[in-house]
Structures are given as structure tokens and as C-alpha cells.
Design an enzyme around this catalytic site. Structure first.
Site, PDB file in Angstrom:
ATOM      1  N   CYS A 192      -1.386  13.209 -15.806  1.00 24.76           N
ATOM      2  CA  CYS A 192      -1.931  13.580 -14.495  1.00 24.76           C
ATOM      3  C   CYS A 192      -3.384  13.125 -14.351  1.00 24.76           C
ATOM      4  O   CYS A 192      -4.219  13.388 -15.214  1.00 24.76           O
ATOM      5  CB  CYS A 192      -1.841  15.092 -14.299  1.00 24.76           C
TER       6      CYS A 192
ATOM      7  N   GLY B 184      -2.075  19.009  -7.465  1.00 18.13           N
ATOM      8  CA  GLY B 184      -1.659  20.362  -7.833  1.00 18.13           C
ATOM      9  C   GLY B 184      -0.211  20.682  -7.429  1.00 18.13           C
ATOM     10  O   GLY B 184       0.586  19.808  -7.206  1.00 18.13           O
TER      11      GLY B 184
ATOM     12  N   ASP C 128      -6.254   9.427  -2.059  1.00 10.21           N
ATOM     13  CA  ASP C 128      -5.938  10.419  -3.074  1.00 10.21           C
ATOM     14  C   ASP C 128      -6.478  10.039  -4.449  1.00 10.21           C
ATOM     15  O   ASP C 128      -6.787  10.904  -5.267  1.00 10.21           O
ATOM     16  CB  ASP C 128      -4.409  10.583  -3.117  1.00 10.21           C
TER      17      ASP C 128
ATOM     18  N   CYS D 129      -0.775 -16.428  -3.852  1.00  6.02           N
ATOM     19  CA  CYS D 129       0.500 -15.996  -4.419  1.00  6.02           C
ATOM     20  C   CYS D 129       1.606 -16.008  -3.366  1.00  6.02           C
ATOM     21  O   CYS D 129       1.427 -15.507  -2.256  1.00  6.02           O
ATOM     22  CB  CYS D 129       0.364 -14.588  -4.994  1.00  6.02           C
TER      23      CYS D 129
ATOM     24  N   CYS E 157       3.267  -7.505  -1.790  1.00  6.62           N
ATOM     25  CA  CYS E 157       2.450  -6.884  -2.836  1.00  6.62           C
ATOM     26  C   CYS E 157       1.085  -6.449  -2.324  1.00  6.62           C
ATOM     27  O   CYS E 157       0.639  -5.339  -2.573  1.00  6.62           O
ATOM     28  CB  CYS E 157       2.296  -7.856  -4.001  1.00  6.62           C
TER      29      CYS E 157
END
Length: 417
Positions: free
Chosen positions: A24, A68, A276, A320, A326
Site C-alpha cells: 500500500c 483507506g 491520488d 512509439c 498508452c
């Protein structure tokens, strides 16, 4: 923000969790107020709901309740959420709630509540029992797979088909088919694979992380199993997003989007961040009670962070052939070097290129044949024959034609249908 729907991730208990997954990235997060994690107050919750509704300019507002462990708030917290959403929701706006959970706290009453109020659910489960219990341990150190497996069954029994979120780490890499088949067997219809990439304070990659070559092989094995057995029946997020892009659409998942910061994160203390994975003071956009959310999302800090997804691409990435599926990968994992020594290359790039070399032509051909209204089984048959054509006459124990020096059965035969 013009005429766009909005998706927001909310961490109502910060990093508080009833599990201690060893990989985590979030448990030790330092917060802006300097305090340990705690449950979001009623005041901050109301500010959050109101601010998000004021910021959306499209028809849909999506709240993802994350952690969490967000189920730790209890049913009463989400009753407040629904009450505030009804209070502030204008006519014409659709609000969607999604609970991202480890499932352990979801008893029948909680499942009844989620079903009654049409919550989507994302359930974290790492495939097989052995793989899951290797790293996803309870706070007391005990295994958790059986509890999570029962949560999946309980959710489906209450009419909820959870999205299955499976991390891919060192224990997963050589068990692609087994992990996928176990998740498929739960019958929820949607699977998401999330690669684990962690670094030590000194900058080296941790042993539990997915390595690029192994990740590519894992995806190839899963892809072949999915394409020839579950096409049109089970959705795997990466494959679904690739199909959308190759069919002329756009990706909805952030790692495949050309711009980052499109899903802001609101912490339990009301702090707002663009991503995040960047919940740190240097990326803090402000507090939900200080200024409008729309203003924070339009700030130079947020927009420059988002633009870095494309502006920070290496020369190798820009050239690429798989860039459209991607987009250079997640910003947090751009710490490797390109083949020419340029910094800022996505760590998992070599494995993804290997996977894309198989999957992109297959999906392109499947999209083309589907547009001609060719039946799914016929599409699968044609592509099966195309994949085996270069290996006609090669026996299991023959050297692999690719020149790797390994036997065919230990090399390319591993992922052929």
C-alpha cells in the site's frame, strides 16, 4: 470544465484501514493538517458535496468513495451523503456513487443499503487465495482472502455486480491464467488489473513490484485467455479501453488519457489534490472550504500537472506506434530511461510494448471484422489461425522460432490460444 461531467475521488477516512497490505502506497500519508487520519466531519462533508455539485457543468457527477477503507464510515455516513446530494442536486444532474472497498465490513445490512441506493462497488481481490494472502493481510496479520471472497458472493447475492480490482505484483506474474480464471469465476463481469510499482527511499524498485518483462507476459496470457474464451462476456478494463481507442473513441481511465488531473481527490480533512498518487503538500490545490473547486481545477498548479502527461513524454514515447493506447503511462512511474538514455520513461514500457505487439493487431482486426457484422465465434477462429500461422509445424519441444534459445513450449507457446 465546459459542458463536461465530473468524477471526484473522496477519501472520507483518509488512510484509515482495517487491512495492512504490504504494497500500500497510502497508509503513511502525511496530511496537510499534521494530524493522523480521521473520519471526515459533517461540515467538511457538506462543503464537499456542495462544492462538487457547483463545479460540474455536465449531466453526470460521479463520487468515488475511496480510502483507506471507506466502509469504515458506516452506513450512517452514507445516509448523510445521500441526504446532502438530494439537498443540493439541481434538476437534470445525475449523481453516481461508487464505493471502492476491501469488502470485509460489508455485511448483509451494508449490502442491502448499497443495493437499495444503486451504489456501484469496486472490490479489491488479488485473484487466487495464495496470491491474495501473500500481501493483503488484516491489521492483525491474518489472511483476508476468504472474507473478501465471501464479500464478492454476498454482493452478487444482493444484486450488485462488483468491479474486481486485482493488483499485479511479483507473486502474480507467472500465474496469469490462474488469477484471471479465478476472478472470472466470480461472475461479476468486470476485472481491472493494477500493476504494483514501488520504490525504496534510495530509488530502487521494491522486490514485490511487477517487473516490465513479467508484466508483459502476464498481460499476454490473460489477453489470450480472455479473447478466446470470454470476448463479449467478461470485460477487462485495459482491453476494453484499448478497444475503445482503436475503434476511434477515447479512453476513460487516467493512465491512458493524454492529460492527468481529471479526477481530483478530496481528503478527509478537505484538502484537494489533482491525483491520488500525489497527495503531498507540493501538489495541494487548496481546501474545499476556501475557494470554489472549479477554480482549483483551473489553477496553474493543476493544469500544469495535467499537461505534464503529454509534455513530459520522451522522444521514444512520442515516436512509439502504441502511444495512443498508452500515453506514456502513469506519471508516478516515469522514472526509467529510454533506449537512448533519456530520463522520464515509463518503468513498465518494455513489457507493455511486448503486450501491445500482440494485442493491438488482434484488437484492430477484431474491431474491423466486427464492423462487418461477422459473428464473434468466426472472429475468434480467424484470429486463432492468424496467430498460429507463423508456428505451423513447430513442435512443443522445438526451439522457439523467435530465436530466444528456449523451447517453444516455454516461450511463445505460453500465450498462443
Amino acid at each position: 470544465m465546459n459542458e463536461q461531467s465530473l468524477a471526484v475521488m473522496i477519501k472520507p477516512v483518509g488512510s484509515l484501514c482495517n487491512m495492512r497490505c504490504s504494497y500500500c502506497y497510502y497508509l503513511d500519508t502525511p496530511y496537510a493538517d499534521g494530524l493522523p487520519a480521521y473520519m471526515m466531519t459533517d461540515e467538511v462533508l457538506e462543503q464537499t458535496i456542495r462544492a462538487c455539485i457547483q463545479a460540474v457543468h455536465g449531466p453526470v457527477l460521479s463520487f468515488t468513495w475511496h480510502g483507506g477503507e471507506p466502509a469504515g464510515c458506516g452506513i450512517g455516513f452514507y445516509e448523510k451523503v445521500l441526504r446532502l446530494q438530494r439537498q443540493y442536486c439541481p434538476e437534470g444532474l445525475t449523481i453516481i456513487n461508487n464505493l471502492q472497498t476491501n469488502g470485509i465490513l460489508l455485511d448483509d445490512a451494508f449490502c442491502d443499503f448499497l443495493a437499495a441506493h444503486h451504489f456501484d462497488v469496486g472490490l479489491s481481490i488479488d485473484g487466487t487465495k495464495a496470491v491474495h494472502d501473500a500481501y493483503r493481510r488484516a491489521a492483525d496479520g491474518g489472511p483476508t482472502y476468504d472474507q473478501v471472497y465471501q464479500a464478492a458472493k454476498r454482493l452478487t447475492a444482493h444484486g450488485i455486480q462488483p468491479d474486481l480490482l486485482c493488483t499485479v505484483h511479483d507473486r502474480t506474474l507467472k500465474q496469469g491464467k490462474e488469477v484471471y480464471r479465478t476472478l472470472r469465476g466470480l461472475g461479476t463481469g468486470w476485472i481491472q488489473f493494477i500493476p504494483i510499482v514501488r520504490r525504496t527511499p534510495e530509488g530502487s524498485v521494491t522486490p514485490d513490484s511487477a517487473d516490465p518483462a513479467g508484466y508483459g507476459q502476464f498481460l499476454k496470457e490473460v489477453f489470450i485467455e480472455w479473447f478466446f474464451h470470454d470476448l463479449g462476456q467478461t470485460q477487462v478494463q485495459l482491453f476494453a479501453e484499448m478497444s475503445s481507442v482503436l475503434a476511434g473513441g477515447s479512453a476513460s481511465v487516467c493512465t491512458m488519457a493524454p492529460v492527468c488531473g481529471q479526477v481530483p481527490v478530496i481528503e478527509h480533512d478537505g484538502s484537494v489534490y489533482a491525483c491520488d498518487h500525489f497527495v503531498r503538500e507540493s501538489h495541494r490545490l487548496g481546501h474545499i472550504g476556501e475557494r470554489p473547486l472549479e477554480e482549483m481545477l483551473s489553477s496553474s498548479l493543476c493544469t500544469s500537472f495535467g499537461a505534464a502527461k503529454s509534455s513530459g513524454l520522451t522522444t521514444e514515447c512520442r515516436a512509439c506506434p502504441y502511444l495512443e493506447v498508452c500515453r506514456g503511462g502513469c506519471l508516478k512511474d516515469r522514472f526509467a530511461f529510454s533506449s537512448t538514455g533519456e530520463p522520464g520513461q515509463y518503468y513498465l514500457c518494455p513489457g507493455l510494448k511486448d503486450f501491445f505487439s500482440l494485442a493491438v493487431p488482434v484488437l484492430k482486426e477484431a474491431v474491423r471484422l466486427s464492423s462487418l457484422h461477422i459473428p464473434r465465434t468466426e472472429i475468434q477462429r480467424r484470429i486463432h489461425d492468424q496467430l498460429w500461422a507463423p508456428y505451423k509445424g513447430v513442435n512443443r519441444n522445438d526451439p522457439c522460432p523467435c530465436g530466444s534459445g528456449r523451447k517453444f513450449k516455454a516461450c511463445h507457446m505460453r500465450w498462443l490460444p
